[in-house]
Design a protein around this motif. Sequence first.
Motif, short mmCIF file in Angstrom:
data_model
loop_
_atom_site.label_atom_id
_atom_site.label_comp_id
_atom_site.label_asym_id
_atom_site.label_seq_id
_atom_site.Cartn_x
_atom_site.Cartn_y
_atom_site.Cartn_z
N GLY A 1 32.60 68.24 91.88
CA GLY A 1 32.00 69.05 92.94
C GLY A 1 31.66 70.47 92.54
N GLY A 2 31.61 70.75 91.25
CA GLY A 2 31.20 72.06 90.79
C GLY A 2 32.33 73.07 90.79
N GLU A 3 31.97 74.38 90.65
CA GLU A 3 32.96 75.47 90.54
C GLU A 3 33.84 75.56 91.77
N ALA A 4 33.29 75.29 92.94
CA ALA A 4 34.05 75.39 94.19
C ALA A 4 35.20 74.40 94.24
N ALA A 5 35.15 73.34 93.48
CA ALA A 5 36.20 72.33 93.49
C ALA A 5 37.39 72.71 92.62
N ILE A 6 37.24 73.69 91.71
CA ILE A 6 38.33 74.05 90.79
C ILE A 6 39.58 74.51 91.54
N PRO A 7 39.47 75.49 92.49
CA PRO A 7 40.69 75.92 93.20
C PRO A 7 41.34 74.77 93.98
N ARG A 8 40.52 73.89 94.56
CA ARG A 8 41.06 72.75 95.34
C ARG A 8 41.79 71.78 94.40
N LEU A 9 41.23 71.56 93.21
CA LEU A 9 41.87 70.67 92.24
C LEU A 9 43.21 71.27 91.78
N LEU A 10 43.21 72.56 91.49
CA LEU A 10 44.43 73.22 91.02
C LEU A 10 45.48 73.28 92.12
N ALA A 11 45.08 73.35 93.38
CA ALA A 11 46.02 73.42 94.51
C ALA A 11 46.51 72.03 94.91
N GLY A 12 45.99 70.98 94.29
CA GLY A 12 46.42 69.63 94.63
C GLY A 12 45.70 69.04 95.83
N GLU A 13 44.69 69.75 96.35
CA GLU A 13 43.94 69.25 97.51
C GLU A 13 42.89 68.20 97.09
N LEU A 14 42.49 68.27 95.87
CA LEU A 14 41.51 67.33 95.34
C LEU A 14 42.22 66.51 94.26
N VAL A 15 42.19 65.20 94.42
CA VAL A 15 42.93 64.35 93.51
C VAL A 15 41.94 63.46 92.75
N MET B 1 37.24 82.86 72.11
CA MET B 1 38.15 82.12 72.96
C MET B 1 38.43 80.77 72.28
N THR B 2 39.67 80.44 72.20
CA THR B 2 40.09 79.17 71.63
C THR B 2 40.66 78.32 72.75
N ILE B 3 40.27 77.05 72.75
CA ILE B 3 40.84 76.17 73.77
C ILE B 3 41.74 75.14 73.11
N LYS B 4 42.68 74.65 73.92
CA LYS B 4 43.68 73.71 73.45
C LYS B 4 43.06 72.41 72.96
N TYR B 5 41.99 71.99 73.60
CA TYR B 5 41.36 70.70 73.28
C TYR B 5 40.11 70.96 72.45
N GLY B 6 40.25 71.02 71.15
CA GLY B 6 39.18 71.41 70.24
C GLY B 6 38.01 70.46 70.16
N ASP B 7 38.21 69.19 70.52
CA ASP B 7 37.11 68.21 70.45
C ASP B 7 36.26 68.20 71.71
N VAL B 8 36.64 68.97 72.71
CA VAL B 8 35.90 69.03 73.97
C VAL B 8 34.84 70.11 73.84
N ASN B 9 33.62 69.79 74.24
CA ASN B 9 32.56 70.81 74.18
C ASN B 9 32.20 71.26 75.59
N LEU B 10 31.42 72.31 75.68
CA LEU B 10 31.07 72.87 76.99
C LEU B 10 30.24 71.89 77.84
N GLY B 11 29.45 71.09 77.18
CA GLY B 11 28.66 70.09 77.93
C GLY B 11 29.56 69.10 78.65
N GLN B 12 30.64 68.69 77.99
CA GLN B 12 31.58 67.75 78.62
C GLN B 12 32.32 68.42 79.78
N ILE B 13 32.71 69.66 79.59
CA ILE B 13 33.39 70.40 80.67
C ILE B 13 32.46 70.52 81.88
N GLU B 14 31.21 70.83 81.61
CA GLU B 14 30.24 70.95 82.71
C GLU B 14 30.07 69.61 83.43
N ALA B 15 30.05 68.52 82.68
CA ALA B 15 29.91 67.19 83.28
C ALA B 15 31.10 66.87 84.19
#
Length: 194
Positions: free
Chosen positions: A21-35, A1-15
């Motif tokens: 708010g963890g995995e549960a916050a991803i759909p809310r962020l993508l839906a615009g509910e979490l800003v 898997m290749t990601i667009k942002y090559g300098d970003v590592n998995l540790g930073q994504i996890e942070a």
Amino acid sequence: MTIKYGDVNLGQIEAVLNKIGGEAAIPRLLAGELVVVEREPPTPKPEVPLDTIIRVDRSVRPVYPDWMKKVMHPELEGAGPPEYDLATVEQWLHDDQKKGVVVGNRIYDHLKKTDALKTCLGLRDGEEIKKKGIEVFRKFFGGKAVFLWASVVQHRYGYLYVPYLIGRDGGVVVGWYWLDNDWHDRNPAARFAS
């Protein structure tokens, strides 16, 4: 898997995920509910100036150790100004200290011979400087042991000792040094400016 942002590592994504708010916050962020909003950096606290004025009630007798037999210069117990700024206190060295080491008795003899003991700070000054705390002490004296030659005492066994101040364990302590020991350039006498 290749990601667009090559300098970003998995540790930073996890942070980032942990921050929102963890995995549960991803759909809310993508839906615009979490800003995510940019915060202003915290305003630094203004620096409080250190109180460097020393006030000494010279009518109060210093507290000497129980092993003391005699104060060598009792006439100096009440000598000195009632108030002064630590910025005006001189850190005096005997000429031999500037070149190496010197025995304390030689310093004491020099101070007596030149009538300079009366310009030295004493134990009462040390008691009041100690109350100002380690931050004030370090500002003026750093890691030095500062000697209070106006308060030389005789031990019950006849040896002469002089008090000193030193920063230790996060505070300022009073110690006593035998005049037969060596002094070097980290052991100045504290003297009133002339």
